[in-house]
Design an enzyme around this catalytic site. Structure first.
Site, PDB file in Angstrom:
ATOM      1  N   CYS A   1      16.747 -45.570  37.779  1.00 15.32           N
ATOM      2  CA  CYS A   1      18.050 -45.620  37.868  1.00 15.32           C
ATOM      3  C   CYS A   1      18.422 -43.988  38.438  1.00 15.32           C
ATOM      4  O   CYS A   1      19.516 -43.540  37.530  1.00 15.32           O
ATOM      5  CB  CYS A   1      18.753 -45.904  36.609  1.00 15.32           C
ATOM      6  SG  CYS A   1      17.880 -44.980  35.259  1.00 15.32           S
TER       7      CYS A   1
ATOM      8  N   PRO B   1      -9.802 -24.652  45.878  1.00 16.80           N
ATOM      9  CA  PRO B   1      -8.795 -25.885  46.583  1.00 16.80           C
ATOM     10  C   PRO B   1      -8.573 -27.012  45.930  1.00 16.80           C
ATOM     11  O   PRO B   1      -9.564 -27.430  44.921  1.00 16.80           O
ATOM     12  CB  PRO B   1      -9.746 -26.068  47.919  1.00 16.80           C
ATOM     13  CG  PRO B   1     -11.090 -25.956  47.325  1.00 16.80           C
ATOM     14  CD  PRO B   1     -11.071 -24.719  46.565  1.00 16.80           C
ATOM     15  N   GLY B   2      -7.664 -27.616  46.015  1.00 22.93           N
ATOM     16  CA  GLY B   2      -7.054 -29.022  45.206  1.00 22.93           C
ATOM     17  C   GLY B   2      -6.542 -29.834  46.216  1.00 22.93           C
ATOM     18  O   GLY B   2      -7.472 -30.921  46.277  1.00 22.93           O
ATOM     19  N   ARG B   3      -5.634 -29.793  46.629  1.00 21.19           N
ATOM     20  CA  ARG B   3      -5.172 -30.733  47.756  1.00 21.19           C
ATOM     21  C   ARG B   3      -5.834 -30.807  49.021  1.00 21.19           C
ATOM     22  O   ARG B   3      -6.483 -32.163  49.337  1.00 21.19           O
ATOM     23  CB  ARG B   3      -3.734 -30.139  48.358  1.00 21.19           C
ATOM     24  CG  ARG B   3      -3.060 -31.050  49.280  1.00 21.19           C
ATOM     25  CD  ARG B   3      -1.845 -30.207  49.745  1.00 21.19           C
ATOM     26  NE  ARG B   3      -1.126 -29.411  49.046  1.00 21.19           N
ATOM     27  CZ  ARG B   3       0.034 -29.871  48.504  1.00 21.19           C
ATOM     28  NH1 ARG B   3       0.472 -31.223  48.540  1.00 21.19           N
ATOM     29  NH2 ARG B   3       0.605 -29.077  47.751  1.00 21.19           N
TER      30      ARG B   3
ATOM     31  N   GLY C   1      -4.520 -23.674  48.418  1.00 21.47           N
ATOM     32  CA  GLY C   1      -3.308 -23.709  49.062  1.00 21.47           C
ATOM     33  C   GLY C   1      -3.634 -24.129  50.718  1.00 21.47           C
ATOM     34  O   GLY C   1      -2.594 -24.255  51.269  1.00 21.47           O
TER      35      GLY C   1
HETATM   36  N1  LLP Z   1      -5.323 -22.183  42.366  1.00 20.29           N
HETATM   37  C1  LLP Z   1      -4.034 -22.028  41.853  1.00 20.29           C
HETATM   38  C2  LLP Z   1      -4.075 -20.853  40.840  1.00 20.29           C
HETATM   39  C3  LLP Z   1      -3.013 -22.783  41.825  1.00 20.29           C
HETATM   40  O1  LLP Z   1      -1.826 -22.716  41.207  1.00 20.29           O
HETATM   41  C4  LLP Z   1      -3.029 -23.974  42.549  1.00 20.29           C
HETATM   42  C5  LLP Z   1      -1.837 -24.818  42.633  1.00 20.29           C
HETATM   43  C6  LLP Z   1      -4.329 -24.105  43.350  1.00 20.29           C
HETATM   44  C7  LLP Z   1      -5.485 -23.244  43.023  1.00 20.29           C
HETATM   45  C8  LLP Z   1      -4.610 -25.259  44.112  1.00 20.29           C
HETATM   46  O2  LLP Z   1      -3.589 -25.233  45.103  1.00 20.29           O
HETATM   47  P1  LLP Z   1      -3.881 -26.550  46.569  1.00 20.29           P
HETATM   48  O3  LLP Z   1      -5.263 -25.921  47.069  1.00 20.29           O
HETATM   49  O4  LLP Z   1      -4.032 -27.911  45.727  1.00 20.29           O
HETATM   50  O5  LLP Z   1      -2.592 -26.081  47.236  1.00 20.29           O
HETATM   51  N2  LLP Z   1       2.786 -30.135  42.917  1.00 20.29           N
HETATM   52  C9  LLP Z   1       2.840 -29.379  44.389  1.00 20.29           C
HETATM   53  C10 LLP Z   1       1.710 -28.338  44.261  1.00 20.29           C
HETATM   54  C11 LLP Z   1       1.786 -27.434  43.261  1.00 20.29           C
HETATM   55  C12 LLP Z   1       0.515 -26.485  43.355  1.00 20.29           C
HETATM   56  C13 LLP Z   1       0.385 -25.678  42.200  1.00 20.29           C
HETATM   57  N3  LLP Z   1      -0.773 -24.638  42.219  1.00 20.29           N
HETATM   58  C14 LLP Z   1       2.870 -30.682  45.405  1.00 20.29           C
HETATM   59  O6  LLP Z   1       2.928 -31.632  44.842  1.00 20.29           O
HETATM   60  O7  LLP Z   1       2.697 -30.162  46.484  1.00 20.29           O
END
Ligand code: LLP
Length: 433
Positions: free
Chosen positions: A361, A292-294, A257
């Site tokens: 569309c 972390p992902g984003r 997050g």
């Molecule tokens: N761990 C869990 C359990 C999660 O559900 C998520 C993201 C992460 C880690 C990674 O979160 P991050 O570090 O990437 O914020 N599609 C949306 C984002 C959805 C995130 C869902 N869960 C967007 O495009 O903003």
């Protein structure tokens, strides 16, 4: 000719989003040492391009910030699940957070050790749980009492002990877009603290489960450290109650997050995040997990698109491009801001306010609304910035549009890590009956 911004309204509107690995040389956009225009000519648009070294740097920055505490990063592959991207992190020592059997399949294809994989999801099917147990993943994060009962039953049937962490919903407002806020009691995720505690206390009722962790994930694109601190404090209280009850947990999983900057706005640095949270983690005698992902991927990717047409409808300028909501969904569903800038900078261009829209569309098919942007001509290329996370993974074939290629740049080399789809891909599993 599109309508220009009147001179007296003219702020300094054009700015360019650049970082250490994506930026301009001689007015041309480069990803590391590779010229974006040349890649786009060769591989067509829409085209995703990633900087491998940005990914690596982000990972190392995160790792470094927590080097003095017992911790582990599990890359949340849902942000960008291309095998090469996952593998980039795995080679650096990362674990993987997988959110479905498909993600687990992808993760394992990279050769990651299953003991470095966490299986997540608010609604795991029997097959997913079985697969997780078969593959012997590090732990399954359970999100309801019924799921825990099911895991216990499946593990018993397989003669196994399932390692489980309970995802707790700490009821904290992450102050992010409601669709990506997950830690409020009104969200579907996890169980409340009281329920979690009662399950940990009833652990004897689940003989095929070993409770190894406690978990939270309060949302995505969080831009303040406060909600994390509040949630970690709440979860720590629970951790100590569980300890008091005689159960020693191995993992304290903070989730992901951590936000990134999409428009040069100031976001907390990971060092600041570490400074505020490490004192809390130090009280806990277990491994701290981050997902972390984003943070690892967003600003390492761009989506390149070609300008097809310029037009005015009513009072509004429109730039019609060849990338659409099927290629990048975030603006349509979250009104997310992605900076858009030219691949080739010109000094003599007018500044306009326009919607940048795709060919689909639907009126919701846009990449930017009322955006201050420099004028561009048909055939020129634009880069949609910060597209490395939740870009390609959220694409679809809507309007029977083929997904573009993905390129991973590494210094002066690049690799096609996924080819542009062919028309055959679009119909490979269909029959006319
Ligand atoms: N761990 C869990 C359990 C999660 O559900 C998520 C993201 C992460 C880690 C990674 O979160 P991050 O570090 O990437 O914020 N599609 C949306 C984002 C959805 C995130 C869902 N869960 C967007 O495009 O903003």
């Amino acid at each position: 000719m599109l309508k220009q911004v009147q001179h007296d309204q003219k702020k300094k509107i054009m700015h360019y989003f650049e970082n250490e690995h994506i930026g301009y040389k001689n007015n041309q956009l480069y990803v590391e040492e590779i010229n974006v225009n040349e890649l786009a000519k060769e591989f067509e648009t829409p085209l995703y391009i990633y900087s491998k070294n940005h990914f690596i740097n982000q990972y190392k920055e995160f790792e470094n910030a927590f080097k003095n505490i017992n911790h582990k990063i599990f890359y949340a592959m849902k942000a960008n699940f291309n095998l090469s991207v996952i593998s980039t992190f795995v080679k650096l020592g990362s674990g993987v957070d997988a959110n479905s059997e498909g993600e687990l399949y992808r993760a394992l294809k990279t050769g990651v050790d299953p003991s470095k994989v966490i299986l997540t999801s608010v609604g795991k099917t029997k097959n997913e749980i079985k697969l997780g147990l078969e593959k012997n993943v590090l732990m399954i994060k359970a999100e309801s009492e019924e799921e825990i009962e099911l895991i216990n039953k499946i593990a018993g049937g397989m003669n196994k002990t399932a390692r489980v962490a309970i995802r707790v919903n700490p009821d904290v407002d992450a102050k992010t877009h409601p669709y990506i806020s997950t830690g409020l009691s009104s969200n579907k995720f996890g169980v409340d603290s009281k329920t979690a505690l009662s399950i940990y206390k009833r652990r004897k009722d689940f003989p095929h489960i070993q409770f190894t962790g406690i978990d939270m994930h309060i949302g995505s694109q969080i831009t303040s450290i406060d909600p994390f601190v509040e949630a970690v404090q709440k979860l720590s209280e629970l951790y100590f109650e569980i300890e008091k009850d005689g159960l020693k947990l191995k993992h304290f999983d903070v989730g992901g997050g951590m936000g990134v900057s999409y428009n040069s706005e100031k976001i907390f640095s990971i060092n600041e995040f570490a400074e505020r949270t490490i004192p809390l983690f130090k009280n806990l005698d277990c491994e701290i997990i981050f997902e972390p992902g984003r943070f690892l991927t967003a600003n390492g990717g761009i989506l390149v698109t070609e300008v097809l047409y310029n037009k005015i409808n009513g009072n509004k300028n429109f730039i019609v491009v060849d990338a659409a909501m099927n290629d990048l969904l975030r603006p349509s569903i979250y009104h997310a801001y992605h900076h858009i800038q030219p691949i080739q900078k010109f000094d003599d261009r007018n500044e306009i306010v326009a919607d940048v829209v795709g060919p689909i569309c639907e009126s919701g098919d846009y990449l930017a609304r009322d955006r201050e942007i420099s004028e561009s001509k048909s055939g020129e290329l634009l880069a949609v910035m910060s597209a490395g996370a939740y870009g390609m993974v959220m694409t679809s074939n809507y309007n029977a549009r083929r997904r573009g290629a993905e390129i991973l740049v590494d210094g002066n080399k690049y690799h096609v890590i996924r080819s542009r789809e062919t028309f055959d891909h679009l119909i490979w599993d269909e029959k006319i009956v």
